[in-house]
Design an enzyme around this catalytic site. Structure first.
Site, PDB file in Angstrom:
ATOM      1  N   LYS A 198      -1.991  -2.890  -4.989  1.00  0.00           N
ATOM      2  CA  LYS A 198      -2.691  -1.988  -4.068  1.00  0.00           C
ATOM      3  C   LYS A 198      -3.828  -1.273  -4.805  1.00  0.00           C
ATOM      4  O   LYS A 198      -3.911  -1.303  -6.026  1.00  0.00           O
ATOM      5  CB  LYS A 198      -1.705  -0.971  -3.479  1.00  0.00           C
ATOM      6  CG  LYS A 198      -0.384  -1.554  -3.041  1.00  0.00           C
ATOM      7  CD  LYS A 198      -0.471  -2.620  -1.955  1.00  0.00           C
ATOM      8  CE  LYS A 198       0.940  -3.112  -1.641  1.00  0.00           C
ATOM      9  NZ  LYS A 198       1.039  -4.104  -0.619  1.00  0.00           N
TER      10      LYS A 198
HETATM   11  C1  LIG Z   1       2.623  -3.926  -0.041  1.00  0.00           C
HETATM   12  C2  LIG Z   1       2.776  -3.731   1.411  1.00  0.00           C
HETATM   13  C3  LIG Z   1       3.895  -3.083   1.937  1.00  0.00           C
HETATM   14  C4  LIG Z   1       5.090  -2.708   1.121  1.00  0.00           C
HETATM   15  O1  LIG Z   1       4.844  -1.930   0.034  1.00  0.00           O
HETATM   16  P1  LIG Z   1       5.859  -1.929  -1.212  1.00  0.00           P
HETATM   17  O2  LIG Z   1       5.387  -0.789  -2.037  1.00  0.00           O
HETATM   18  O3  LIG Z   1       5.722  -3.256  -1.900  1.00  0.00           O
HETATM   19  O4  LIG Z   1       7.229  -1.710  -0.683  1.00  0.00           O
HETATM   20  C5  LIG Z   1       3.925  -2.855   3.311  1.00  0.00           C
HETATM   21  N1  LIG Z   1       2.924  -3.259   4.110  1.00  0.00           N
HETATM   22  C6  LIG Z   1       1.844  -3.899   3.640  1.00  0.00           C
HETATM   23  C7  LIG Z   1       0.765  -4.295   4.583  1.00  0.00           C
HETATM   24  C8  LIG Z   1       1.738  -4.177   2.274  1.00  0.00           C
HETATM   25  O5  LIG Z   1       0.677  -4.832   1.830  1.00  0.00           O
END
Ligand SMILES: *Cc1c(COP(=O)(O)O)cnc(C)c1O
Length: 428
Positions: A198
């Site tokens: 992210k």
């Molecule tokens: C990464 C992601 C999640 C989940 O996040 P985590 O921190 O890996 O649990 C949820 N929704 C989207 C669209 C994502 O890209």
């Protein structure tokens, strides 16, 4: 003999935030270790933690009353759903193109995910949302995929008309906005992730944002089964109920804090690069750019081109890679991409956590949601024509120019050839 546009290696990966890790992260983590205080809720300063500082940054960034840092994006989504009282008997609308965690969170909360089409923005199609609403629908989760804002005006209007809770999944769009307002601040609740891939990372981590005192207090209680013990001054008004342990560690919070304080600089660099590329691509025939609902609010780390219906996308992708520009299609990931609903095995099979803990067979559920083989064909058609290129904050004007020239040359050579590609629905 042809020469590729770019012979220098392409060194830019997809983990933008990890590449930005530096001395500030090191300093903040050292500070936590020096304090010997790695847990958030200690008596010596309940409001003076790294987690509280992180929440403060996002309260200001998003312009919301409350933020709660948690240990992951999935945790944030589950927390938001439970806070909003969503559970067995309820349907929650999600797009066909999102990370599987969006669907998983709905199931973990006890509700049935309703999968609807995306449109050419590759975010939820507001018309598909409206058409999917039944008397069991309680919420919608618009997902700002790959940093692209959803059509929040249309979505908010539809949600208000039908009394739906809106929970934004901004896991991939930290820093984005729509018509000047930060993503994650439109819904009743907004959710973020600080996972490795992210825009801001702490390895693991997440955040729930809301303007609603009651929703915030419920989220607090659910994120920690002993929340009332810590005497934080929040959560006093709601009746306690069992919670998880979704608490964030002070070490993770410190890393996310360092990264979040630099977010605007990262965004500025990404947006400048993408704007240059988009402008130059306007004159290229044989491709169409992904329409962005509000280009100024795009997080701008993803460039997506659509090829014409009959173009040979594999040939295009291979040629573009040969020109020196790495790119992705739904065909060349080498593994079943969990961002596309056709690969959400346990969702399509309606498999819950256990035979008795299953939203589809719950005695409280009276709807009849199905996932037939022809589900969301529009989404598959669109994704099957999409070429994705990851942009990076460290790209300079030569790198941007190489992308443009490589696309121009590839489009001239390949676009007219007919396709032999199968539908992405038939992927292994
Ligand atoms: C990464 C992601 C999640 C989940 O996040 P985590 O921190 O890996 O649990 C949820 N929704 C989207 C669209 C994502 O890209």
């Amino acid at each position: 003999m042809d020469e590729p546009v770019r012979t220098r290696p392409w060194t830019f990966g997809a983990a933008l935030s990890v590449d930005a890790i530096g001395s500030v992260e090191r300093e903040y983590v050292s500070r936590v270790l020096d304090k010997r205080r790695v847990f958030r809720y200690t008596r010596d300063g309940i409001h003076d933690s790294e987690a509280a500082a992180l929440e403060d940054v996002y309260r200001k960034r998003l312009g919301v009353r409350h933020c709660l840092a948690v240990n992951g994006g999935t945790s944030a989504l589950v927390c938001a759903l439970v806070a909003a009282g969503i559970g067995p008997g309820d349907e929650v609308v999600i797009p066909s193109y999102t990370y599987i965690a969006t669907a998983s969170a709905v199931i973990l909360a006890g509700a049935v995910p309703v999968i609807v089409d995306i449109d050419e923005t590759l975010t939820i199609d507001p018309k598909a949302l409206e058409n999917s609403i039944t008397k069991h629908t309680k919420a919608v989760i618009p997902v700002h995929m790959r940093g692209v804002p959803c059509q929040m005006d249309e979505i908010s209007t539809i949600a208000a008309r039908h009394g739906l809770i809106v929970i934004e999944d901004a896991a991939q769009a930290n820093g984005g906005s729509y018509h000047g307002r930060p993503l994650g601040s439109f819904g009743h609740l907004g959710c973020f992730s600080f996972q490795q891939y992210k825009i801001v990372t702490a390895g693991e981590g997440g955040l729930v944002a809301t303007n609603d005192d009651h929703l915030f207090e419920r989220a607090c209680v659910y994120h920690d089964g002993a929340f009332a013990m810590w005497d934080t001054g929040t959560g006093g008004e709601v009746e306690t109920f069992p919670g998880q342990n979704y608490r964030i560690s002070e070490i993770s919070a410190a890393v996310a804090l360092a990264q979040s304080q630099r977010l605007d600089d990262l965004l500025a660099r990404l947006r400048r690069n993408k704007a240059h590329i988009i402008e130059a691509l306007a004159t290229v025939d044989g491709i169409e750019l992904q329409p962005i609902p509000d280009p100024a609010g795009d997080v701008a780390y993803s460039l997506i081109l659509f090829l014409p219906v009959n173009a040979d996308i594999r040939a295009f992708s291979e040629r573009l890679a040969w020109e020196g520009i790495p790119n992705g299609t739904v065909y060349n990931k080498g593994f079943p991409d969990r961002h596309i609903f056709t690969n959400w095995d346990y969702v399509l099979a309606k498999r819950g956590v256990s035979p008795t803990n299953n939203p589809w067979t719950s005695p409280y559920y009276h709807g009849n949601i199905d996932y037939p083989p022809d589900l969301c064909q529009t989404s598959l058609d669109l994704l099957g024509r999409a070429i994705q290129i990851n942009l990076h904050q460290d790209m300079d004007s030569t790198d941007c120019a190489d992308i443009v020239t490589a696309i121009r040359r590839t489009a001239r050579r390949v676009s007219a050839r007919p396709s032999t590609a199968p539908s992405p629905g038939t992927m292994p």
